[in-house]
Design a protein around this motif. Sequence first.
Motif, PDB file in Angstrom:
ATOM      1  N   LYS A 165      -8.001  19.161 -44.636  1.00  0.00           N
ATOM      2  CA  LYS A 165      -8.966  20.219 -44.897  1.00  0.00           C
ATOM      3  C   LYS A 165      -9.702  20.564 -43.605  1.00  0.00           C
ATOM      4  N   ILE A 166      -9.776  21.857 -43.275  1.00  0.00           N
ATOM      5  CA  ILE A 166     -10.453  22.282 -42.053  1.00  0.00           C
ATOM      6  C   ILE A 166     -11.963  22.217 -42.253  1.00  0.00           C
ATOM      7  N   VAL A 167     -12.628  21.406 -41.421  1.00  0.00           N
ATOM      8  CA  VAL A 167     -14.075  21.243 -41.570  1.00  0.00           C
ATOM      9  C   VAL A 167     -14.841  21.602 -40.296  1.00  0.00           C
ATOM     10  N   GLY A 168     -14.127  21.874 -39.209  1.00  0.00           N
ATOM     11  CA  GLY A 168     -14.839  22.181 -37.972  1.00  0.00           C
ATOM     12  C   GLY A 168     -13.893  22.521 -36.840  1.00  0.00           C
ATOM     13  N   ASN A 169     -14.474  22.627 -35.661  1.00  0.00           N
ATOM     14  CA  ASN A 169     -13.730  23.014 -34.470  1.00  0.00           C
ATOM     15  C   ASN A 169     -14.337  22.311 -33.265  1.00  0.00           C
ATOM     16  N   ILE A 170     -13.472  21.824 -32.385  1.00  0.00           N
ATOM     17  CA  ILE A 170     -13.909  21.252 -31.113  1.00  0.00           C
ATOM     18  C   ILE A 170     -13.162  21.989 -30.007  1.00  0.00           C
ATOM     19  N   SER A 171     -13.897  22.465 -29.016  1.00  0.00           N
ATOM     20  CA  SER A 171     -13.252  23.124 -27.880  1.00  0.00           C
ATOM     21  C   SER A 171     -13.560  22.346 -26.607  1.00  0.00           C
ATOM     22  N   MET A 172     -12.750  22.585 -25.579  1.00  0.00           N
ATOM     23  CA  MET A 172     -12.931  21.859 -24.331  1.00  0.00           C
ATOM     24  C   MET A 172     -14.307  22.104 -23.730  1.00  0.00           C
ATOM     25  N   ARG A 173     -14.863  23.292 -23.948  1.00  0.00           N
ATOM     26  CA  ARG A 173     -16.171  23.570 -23.360  1.00  0.00           C
ATOM     27  C   ARG A 173     -17.298  22.799 -24.036  1.00  0.00           C
ATOM     28  N   ASP A 174     -17.029  22.189 -25.189  1.00  0.00           N
ATOM     29  CA  ASP A 174     -18.055  21.384 -25.847  1.00  0.00           C
ATOM     30  C   ASP A 174     -18.377  20.121 -25.061  1.00  0.00           C
ATOM     31  N   ILE A 175     -17.531  19.777 -24.092  1.00  0.00           N
ATOM     32  CA  ILE A 175     -17.805  18.587 -23.289  1.00  0.00           C
ATOM     33  C   ILE A 175     -19.100  18.750 -22.493  1.00  0.00           C
ATOM     34  N   ARG A 176     -19.571  19.994 -22.359  1.00  0.00           N
ATOM     35  CA  ARG A 176     -20.807  20.227 -21.619  1.00  0.00           C
ATOM     36  C   ARG A 176     -21.994  19.499 -22.235  1.00  0.00           C
TER      37      ARG A 176
END
Length: 219
Positions: free
Chosen positions: A102-113
Amino acid sequence: MLSVLLLLSKYRLRNVPVIKPGEPDIKNYITQSAVVYGLEDCKGRDWFDHISALPISDLGLPFMSPKEVISIDSDEHILEAFKRMRDNNIGGLPVVEGTNKKIVGNISMRDIRYLLLQPQVFSNFRHLTVRNFTTKIATAGEEYGLAIPAITCRPDSTLGSVINSLASRSVHRVYVGEGDENELYGVITLRDVISCFVSEPPNYFENYLGFSVKEMLNR
């Protein structure tokens, strides 16, 4: 423009530098995002309205099967999410839960900030789960801009609605969810959308840019 669209889709460049003939300096870049923004502005034109009205399934989207989509479980460590993106050379992952994904969210590379700019908030980052990380940046991340949630569509959504989501939310991918639980069915990227509007004529790059350039792009 045909060359630009092919470079950004079939030949997988993320941006194309713009120069003047005979001058070495780069004047600007054309990005995948800029092209999709441009497509969004083409509403009302017959060629665009015809293609954008089609369901994504009619266009073969998503190109990857559910098993091919790289995801991260919400209980896994956030560092594993960033490692998975690096190892697979991708910029984002859907966050999923359960055996049905089940899709519950999103993580992108820029979140490493957030890890780099707020060490006092994420001092235990080595043991931080994806779920706890996304919960924290929902509030503590306001200073550096809130993280973008998972943007989703359905298998019967039109291409036009996907383009609108990509352009209006300034994201690089839309996840395809299926069923009542929004189970992960696929992902549609900027590159995928551009590829729906362009095809390469026979021997195009060999005739236009030379065989050596075609060989380089295929590596």
